[in-house]
Design a protein around this motif. Structure first.
Motif, short mmCIF file in Angstrom:
data_model
loop_
_atom_site.label_atom_id
_atom_site.label_comp_id
_atom_site.label_asym_id
_atom_site.label_seq_id
_atom_site.Cartn_x
_atom_site.Cartn_y
_atom_site.Cartn_z
N GLN A 109 -8.88 2.04 17.13
CA GLN A 109 -8.45 3.27 16.48
C GLN A 109 -8.91 3.28 15.03
OE1 GLN A 109 -4.27 2.70 17.24
NE2 GLN A 109 -4.29 4.22 18.87
N LYS A 110 -9.22 4.46 14.55
CA LYS A 110 -9.63 4.61 13.15
C LYS A 110 -8.43 4.92 12.26
CE LYS A 110 -14.44 5.27 13.34
NZ LYS A 110 -14.61 4.10 14.17
N TYR A 111 -7.35 5.30 12.91
CA TYR A 111 -6.14 5.64 12.17
C TYR A 111 -4.94 4.91 12.75
CZ TYR A 111 -8.67 9.43 9.93
OH TYR A 111 -9.57 10.15 9.20
N HIS A 112 -4.03 4.60 11.85
CA HIS A 112 -2.75 4.05 12.27
C HIS A 112 -1.69 5.09 11.92
CE1 HIS A 112 0.60 1.38 12.89
NE2 HIS A 112 1.02 1.64 11.67
N ARG A 153 -8.51 -2.55 3.09
CA ARG A 153 -8.77 -2.86 1.68
C ARG A 153 -7.54 -3.47 1.02
NH1 ARG A 153 -10.05 1.45 -1.71
NH2 ARG A 153 -9.79 3.04 -0.13
N TYR A 154 -6.39 -3.09 1.51
CA TYR A 154 -5.15 -3.62 0.95
C TYR A 154 -4.73 -4.93 1.60
CZ TYR A 154 -4.36 0.56 -1.75
OH TYR A 154 -4.48 1.58 -2.66
N ALA A 155 -5.07 -5.07 2.86
CA ALA A 155 -4.69 -6.28 3.58
C ALA A 155 -5.89 -6.81 4.35
CB ALA A 155 -3.54 -5.97 4.54
N PRO A 156 -6.72 -7.60 3.69
CA PRO A 156 -7.89 -8.17 4.36
C PRO A 156 -7.50 -9.02 5.56
CG PRO A 156 -7.96 -8.59 1.98
CD PRO A 156 -6.61 -8.01 2.30
N MET A 162 0.85 -1.18 0.00
CA MET A 162 0.00 0.00 0.00
C MET A 162 0.89 1.24 0.00
SD MET A 162 -2.64 1.19 2.94
CE MET A 162 -3.17 2.89 3.01
N ASN A 163 0.55 2.17 -0.89
CA ASN A 163 1.37 3.36 -1.01
C ASN A 163 0.86 4.48 -0.10
OD1 ASN A 163 2.53 5.83 -2.81
ND2 ASN A 163 3.67 3.93 -3.08
N ILE A 168 9.56 7.85 6.18
CA ILE A 168 10.95 7.36 6.04
C ILE A 168 11.92 8.50 5.75
CG2 ILE A 168 10.33 5.04 5.27
CD1 ILE A 168 10.92 6.07 2.37
N ASN A 169 11.37 9.61 5.31
CA ASN A 169 12.24 10.73 4.94
C ASN A 169 12.37 11.76 6.06
OD1 ASN A 169 13.81 12.29 3.06
ND2 ASN A 169 12.03 13.63 2.86
N CYS A 170 11.23 12.32 6.51
CA CYS A 170 11.29 13.41 7.50
C CYS A 170 10.92 12.94 8.90
CB CYS A 170 10.39 14.55 7.06
SG CYS A 170 8.62 14.18 7.13
N ARG A 171 10.49 11.69 9.02
CA ARG A 171 10.21 11.08 10.33
C ARG A 171 9.02 11.69 11.07
NH1 ARG A 171 14.61 7.92 13.15
NH2 ARG A 171 15.25 6.76 11.34
N LYS A 172 8.19 12.41 10.35
CA LYS A 172 6.97 12.91 10.99
C LYS A 172 5.93 11.79 10.98
CE LYS A 172 7.62 17.72 10.18
NZ LYS A 172 7.36 18.84 11.05
N ALA A 173 4.97 11.92 11.90
CA ALA A 173 3.92 10.91 11.98
C ALA A 173 2.85 11.16 10.93
CB ALA A 173 3.29 10.94 13.37
N ILE A 174 2.53 10.13 10.18
CA ILE A 174 1.51 10.22 9.14
C ILE A 174 0.35 9.32 9.53
CG2 ILE A 174 1.02 9.87 6.70
CD1 ILE A 174 4.18 9.77 6.41
N LYS A 175 -0.86 9.86 9.44
CA LYS A 175 -2.04 9.07 9.76
C LYS A 175 -2.52 8.31 8.52
CE LYS A 175 -4.27 11.60 13.51
NZ LYS A 175 -5.40 12.48 13.81
N VAL A 176 -2.75 7.03 8.71
CA VAL A 176 -3.29 6.21 7.63
C VAL A 176 -4.60 5.62 8.13
CG1 VAL A 176 -2.84 4.28 6.08
CG2 VAL A 176 -0.93 5.60 6.99
N SER A 177 -5.66 5.75 7.34
CA SER A 177 -6.95 5.26 7.83
C SER A 177 -6.98 3.74 7.85
CB SER A 177 -8.09 5.83 7.00
OG SER A 177 -8.46 4.97 5.97
N VAL A 178 -7.52 3.21 8.93
CA VAL A 178 -7.57 1.75 9.10
C VAL A 178 -8.45 1.08 8.03
CG1 VAL A 178 -8.26 -0.11 10.68
CG2 VAL A 178 -6.91 1.82 11.53
N PRO A 179 -9.65 1.62 7.74
CA PRO A 179 -10.45 1.00 6.67
C PRO A 179 -9.70 0.92 5.35
CG PRO A 179 -11.78 2.56 7.90
CD PRO A 179 -10.37 2.70 8.40
N GLN A 180 -8.91 1.93 5.07
CA GLN A 180 -8.13 1.93 3.83
C GLN A 180 -7.08 0.82 3.86
OE1 GLN A 180 -6.13 5.64 3.05
NE2 GLN A 180 -5.62 5.05 0.97
#
Ligand code: ZN
Length: 69
Positions: A31-34, A54-57, A1-2, A39-51
């Protein structure tokens, strides 16, 4: 997943194994977000769990040929 960083626009890929583990942890905590670290700036990025789901059932898939980007 990108995933694309909101801060530096770096995009990187999360493996299926990583997603499965992250989804399990998110579900446990309801949680709704992970949060992943860029990898570049080391800031925290939120990724939605439902999304991620879809990539990893939840059920382990045998084939990885149909991976969409
Ligand atoms: Zn970044």
């Amino acid at each position: 997943m990108n995933v694309r960083c909101n801060y530096c626009r770096q995009s990187f890929n999360l493996s299926r194994d990583y997603l499965v583990e992250a989804i399990a942890k998110a579900d446990e905590k309801r949680q709704k977000y992970h949060t992943v670290e860029c990898i570049n700036c080391r800031k925290a990025i939120k990724v939605s769990v439902p999304q991620m789901k879809r990539y990893a059932p939840a059920l382990p898939a045998e084939d990885e040929a149909e991976a969409e980007s």
